[in-house]
Design a protein around this motif. Structure first.
Motif, mmCIF file in Angstrom:
data_model
loop_
_atom_site.group_PDB
_atom_site.id
_atom_site.type_symbol
_atom_site.label_atom_id
_atom_site.label_comp_id
_atom_site.label_asym_id
_atom_site.label_seq_id
_atom_site.Cartn_x
_atom_site.Cartn_y
_atom_site.Cartn_z
ATOM 1 N N ALA A 235 -41.744 47.295 38.138
ATOM 2 C CA ALA A 235 -42.491 48.435 37.590
ATOM 3 C C ALA A 235 -42.079 49.725 38.280
ATOM 4 O O ALA A 235 -41.896 50.757 37.625
ATOM 5 C CB ALA A 235 -43.990 48.219 37.745
ATOM 6 N N ASN A 236 -41.958 49.668 39.606
ATOM 7 C CA ASN A 236 -41.733 50.897 40.376
ATOM 8 C C ASN A 236 -41.144 50.494 41.725
ATOM 9 O O ASN A 236 -41.697 49.621 42.388
ATOM 10 C CB ASN A 236 -43.074 51.619 40.566
ATOM 11 N N ILE A 237 -40.041 51.108 42.111
ATOM 12 C CA ILE A 237 -39.376 50.718 43.357
ATOM 13 C C ILE A 237 -40.287 50.957 44.562
ATOM 14 O O ILE A 237 -40.206 50.233 45.568
ATOM 15 C CB ILE A 237 -38.008 51.458 43.518
ATOM 16 N N ARG A 238 -41.195 51.934 44.434
ATOM 17 C CA ARG A 238 -42.090 52.198 45.578
ATOM 18 C C ARG A 238 -43.128 51.082 45.715
ATOM 19 O O ARG A 238 -43.539 50.751 46.813
ATOM 20 C CB ARG A 238 -42.763 53.565 45.430
ATOM 21 N N ILE A 239 -43.560 50.493 44.595
ATOM 22 C CA ILE A 239 -44.481 49.350 44.661
ATOM 23 C C ILE A 239 -43.732 48.165 45.284
ATOM 24 O O ILE A 239 -44.248 47.469 46.165
ATOM 25 C CB ILE A 239 -45.002 48.974 43.248
ATOM 26 N N ILE A 240 -42.491 47.950 44.844
ATOM 27 C CA ILE A 240 -41.686 46.833 45.360
ATOM 28 C C ILE A 240 -41.460 46.992 46.867
ATOM 29 O O ILE A 240 -41.639 46.041 47.643
ATOM 30 C CB ILE A 240 -40.339 46.756 44.595
ATOM 31 N N ASP A 241 -41.102 48.205 47.286
ATOM 32 C CA ASP A 241 -40.838 48.425 48.717
ATOM 33 C C ASP A 241 -42.112 48.280 49.549
ATOM 34 O O ASP A 241 -42.087 47.692 50.630
ATOM 35 C CB ASP A 241 -40.214 49.810 48.938
ATOM 36 N N ALA A 242 -43.231 48.822 49.033
ATOM 37 C CA ALA A 242 -44.487 48.741 49.792
ATOM 38 C C ALA A 242 -44.927 47.288 49.925
ATOM 39 O O ALA A 242 -45.336 46.838 51.002
ATOM 40 C CB ALA A 242 -45.577 49.570 49.099
ATOM 41 N N ALA A 243 -44.804 46.516 48.851
ATOM 42 C CA ALA A 243 -45.203 45.103 48.904
ATOM 43 C C ALA A 243 -44.255 44.328 49.811
ATOM 44 O O ALA A 243 -44.688 43.518 50.639
ATOM 45 C CB ALA A 243 -45.213 44.506 47.497
ATOM 46 N N GLY A 244 -42.952 44.587 49.686
ATOM 47 C CA GLY A 244 -41.959 43.888 50.510
ATOM 48 C C GLY A 244 -42.183 44.162 51.989
ATOM 49 O O GLY A 244 -42.119 43.242 52.817
ATOM 50 N N GLN A 245 -42.479 45.419 52.286
ATOM 51 C CA GLN A 245 -42.725 45.801 53.678
ATOM 52 C C GLN A 245 -43.920 45.036 54.249
ATOM 53 O O GLN A 245 -43.861 44.497 55.345
ATOM 54 C CB GLN A 245 -43.018 47.292 53.711
ATOM 55 N N ARG A 246 -45.009 44.989 53.471
ATOM 56 C CA ARG A 246 -46.210 44.294 53.953
ATOM 57 C C ARG A 246 -46.004 42.791 54.060
ATOM 58 O O ARG A 246 -46.588 42.138 54.915
ATOM 59 C CB ARG A 246 -47.394 44.609 53.040
ATOM 60 N N LEU A 247 -45.161 42.245 53.181
ATOM 61 C CA LEU A 247 -44.898 40.799 53.233
ATOM 62 C C LEU A 247 -43.857 40.452 54.298
ATOM 63 O O LEU A 247 -43.710 39.293 54.677
ATOM 64 C CB LEU A 247 -44.384 40.308 51.865
ATOM 65 N N GLY A 248 -43.113 41.488 54.736
ATOM 66 C CA GLY A 248 -42.045 41.238 55.708
ATOM 67 C C GLY A 248 -40.772 40.733 55.043
ATOM 68 O O GLY A 248 -40.023 39.954 55.625
ATOM 69 N N ILE A 249 -40.538 41.184 53.802
ATOM 70 C CA ILE A 249 -39.300 40.813 53.097
ATOM 71 C C ILE A 249 -38.525 42.099 52.794
ATOM 72 O O ILE A 249 -38.986 42.927 52.004
ATOM 73 C CB ILE A 249 -39.599 40.054 51.775
ATOM 74 N N PRO A 250 -37.352 42.289 53.426
ATOM 75 C CA PRO A 250 -36.604 43.537 53.232
ATOM 76 C C PRO A 250 -35.931 43.621 51.862
ATOM 77 O O PRO A 250 -35.806 42.614 51.153
ATOM 78 C CB PRO A 250 -35.552 43.492 54.346
ATOM 79 N N ARG A 251 -35.498 44.834 51.507
ATOM 80 C CA ARG A 251 -34.846 45.083 50.214
ATOM 81 C C ARG A 251 -33.630 44.171 50.013
ATOM 82 O O ARG A 251 -33.335 43.767 48.891
ATOM 83 C CB ARG A 251 -34.459 46.564 50.146
ATOM 84 N N GLU A 252 -32.906 43.832 51.111
ATOM 85 C CA GLU A 252 -31.698 42.991 50.987
ATOM 86 C C GLU A 252 -32.033 41.623 50.408
ATOM 87 O O GLU A 252 -31.176 40.952 49.843
ATOM 88 C CB GLU A 252 -31.007 42.758 52.347
ATOM 89 N N ARG A 253 -33.295 41.185 50.586
ATOM 90 C CA ARG A 253 -33.683 39.874 50.049
ATOM 91 C C ARG A 253 -34.591 40.041 48.825
ATOM 92 O O ARG A 253 -35.408 39.180 48.518
ATOM 93 C CB ARG A 253 -34.387 39.048 51.144
ATOM 94 N N THR A 254 -34.448 41.179 48.138
ATOM 95 C CA THR A 254 -35.302 41.471 46.977
ATOM 96 C C THR A 254 -34.422 41.739 45.757
ATOM 97 O O THR A 254 -33.394 42.407 45.867
ATOM 98 C CB THR A 254 -36.180 42.704 47.285
ATOM 99 N N ALA A 255 -34.833 41.192 44.611
ATOM 100 C CA ALA A 255 -34.090 41.416 43.359
ATOM 101 C C ALA A 255 -34.627 42.678 42.679
ATOM 102 O O ALA A 255 -35.834 42.799 42.462
ATOM 103 C CB ALA A 255 -34.259 40.217 42.437
ATOM 104 N N VAL A 256 -33.720 43.591 42.351
ATOM 105 C CA VAL A 256 -34.124 44.842 41.696
ATOM 106 C C VAL A 256 -33.205 45.117 40.504
ATOM 107 O O VAL A 256 -31.982 45.154 40.659
ATOM 108 C CB VAL A 256 -34.056 46.037 42.688
ATOM 109 N N VAL A 257 -33.803 45.268 39.331
ATOM 110 C CA VAL A 257 -33.029 45.677 38.146
ATOM 111 C C VAL A 257 -33.659 46.886 37.460
ATOM 112 O O VAL A 257 -33.116 47.392 36.482
ATOM 113 C CB VAL A 257 -32.873 44.552 37.088
ATOM 114 N N LEU A 258 -34.813 47.332 37.962
ATOM 115 C CA LEU A 258 -35.546 48.375 37.224
ATOM 116 C C LEU A 258 -34.773 49.673 37.094
ATOM 117 O O LEU A 258 -35.017 50.445 36.159
ATOM 118 C CB LEU A 258 -36.936 48.620 37.818
ATOM 119 N N ASP A 259 -33.815 49.923 37.998
ATOM 120 C CA ASP A 259 -33.002 51.133 37.869
ATOM 121 C C ASP A 259 -32.262 51.133 36.537
ATOM 122 O O ASP A 259 -32.011 52.178 35.952
ATOM 123 C CB ASP A 259 -32.018 51.256 39.046
ATOM 124 N N ARG A 260 -31.934 49.939 36.018
ATOM 125 C CA ARG A 260 -31.181 49.809 34.759
ATOM 126 C C ARG A 260 -32.047 49.424 33.573
ATOM 127 O O ARG A 260 -31.640 49.598 32.427
ATOM 128 C CB ARG A 260 -30.100 48.721 34.914
#
Ligand code: ACO
Length: 308
Positions: A235-260
């Motif tokens: 939905a939003n990269i900021r939601i993904i980053d905020a959730a990942g940060q709180r879960l302790g999962i960095p962007r490198e281990r996160t799938a992102v396609v919303l830019d496209r």
């Protein structure tokens, strides 16, 4: 009872690309605002929910090496059906040439994970292969004059094939939730457009994702450190980053396609999962955390072992 494993995946996106520059030309917005606030750079629009679902479903069956006649159940996650009646799964089943039961499931952007859990529970006995598709045409319920939503929503479909297996299988744990008191912060009336309190949805989405993902991890007996890939709703990269940060999962281990792709609701998780699988980011034995939230509000998380 047995379990399931994922044996195929596929996607379908409309040909028509709408870039942030295209939106800049017709709305009071900027590429900078959209990119900074959402992470979206372009999105695809066009087609029907049926057409996109058929494309993704066909690709997933081909990847699994299965024929339509091998499918024992169809589950279509969608919040943008082509008709009020019948269910869109009827048209999808007919177009694909399936001969099995099928139904639609509407849990908005949590729909794919809801469907995964529902289908897994049914994959036993005579139901061996399940075709699970998330397909959306959100462009049809988006007011293209409303800059607060037009920059976010788009169309697409993603699918997986689940196969019943002996033993516990690859769905290790899950969590489903629904708080209907939050209906007013995100809805579309019949025949109307999506109405959203963006800031409130944002706040609740981060909390729902973190709490639901934590619950699914706990029930799976898996820690966030062990997750090879986090596949959140796009939905939003900021939601993904905020959730990942709180879960302790960095962007490198996160799938992102919303830019496209923009936000494609129940198609977003299978689109991101398939993108990661096709990019070689998943190896047999990897643990994957799927987590979605959406209108309702709904939320759903699942921990799945990748063994394809
Ligand atoms: N371009 C430029 N300015 C804009 C735009 C735009 N496209 N849209 C809104 N603005 C303005 C607003 O009017 C506001 O102006 P003001 O400060 O003068 O009032 C300002 O930008 C800030 O608006 P906010 O809504 O506070 O911006 P925010 O940083 O919260 O970002 C966004 C908005 C992107 C919608 C964000 O809140 C969000 O992503 N929310 C969650 C949305 C979501 O996940 N929805 C999907 C749920 S899943 C489903 O069911 C499909």
């Amino acid at each position: 009872m047995g379990g399931i494993r994922i044996v195929g995946w596929g996607t379908a996106l409309p040909d028509k690309v709408i870039t942030n520059a295209d939106l800049e030309a017709r709305l009071d917005t900027t590429d900078e605002w959209i990119t900074e606030r959402s992470g979206i750079r372009e999105r695809r629009v066009g087609g029907t929910t049926t057409e996109l679902a058929v494309g993704a479903g066909r690709a997933a069956l081909a990847k699994a090496g299965l024929e339509p006649t091998n499918v024992d159940l169809l589950v279509l996650a969608t919040t943008t059906p082509d008709q009020a009646v019948p269910a869109t799964s009827a048209a999808v089943s007919h177009e694909l040439g399936l001969h099995c039961g099928g139904f639609d499931l509407n849990a908005a952007c949590a729909g794919f994970v809801y469907s995964l859990v529902a289908a897994s529970g049914m994959a036993t006995g005579h139901i061996r292969n399940v075709l699970l598709i998330g397909s959306e045409t959100l462009s049809r319920v988006t007011d293209w004059e409303d800059r607060s939503t037009a920059v976010l929503f788009a169309d697409g479909a993603g699918a997986v094939v689940l196969q019943a297996v002996e033993g516990p299988g690859d769905l290790l744990g899950w969590d489903l939730g629904l708080d209907g008191s939050l209906r007013p912060i995100l809805y579309a009336d019949l025949g109307g457009f999506i109405v959203m309190e963006g800031r409130e949805v944002f706040r609740r989405a981060v909390r729902a994702t973190v709490e639901s993902a934590t619950q699914a991890l706990r029930r799976s007996g898996v820690s966030a450190d062990e997750i090879a890939l986090f596949v959140p709703h796009q939905a939003n990269i900021r939601i993904i980053d905020a959730a990942g940060q709180r879960l302790g999962i960095p962007r490198e281990r996160t799938a992102v396609v919303l830019d496209r792709t923009g936000n494609t609701s129940s198609a977003s998780i299978p689109l991101a999962l398939a993108d990661a699988a096709d990019a070689g980011r998943l190896s047999p034995g990897d643990l994957v955390l799927l987590s979605g939230f959406g209108a309702g509000m709904t939320w759903a998380s699942a921990v799945v072992r990748w063994s394809a």
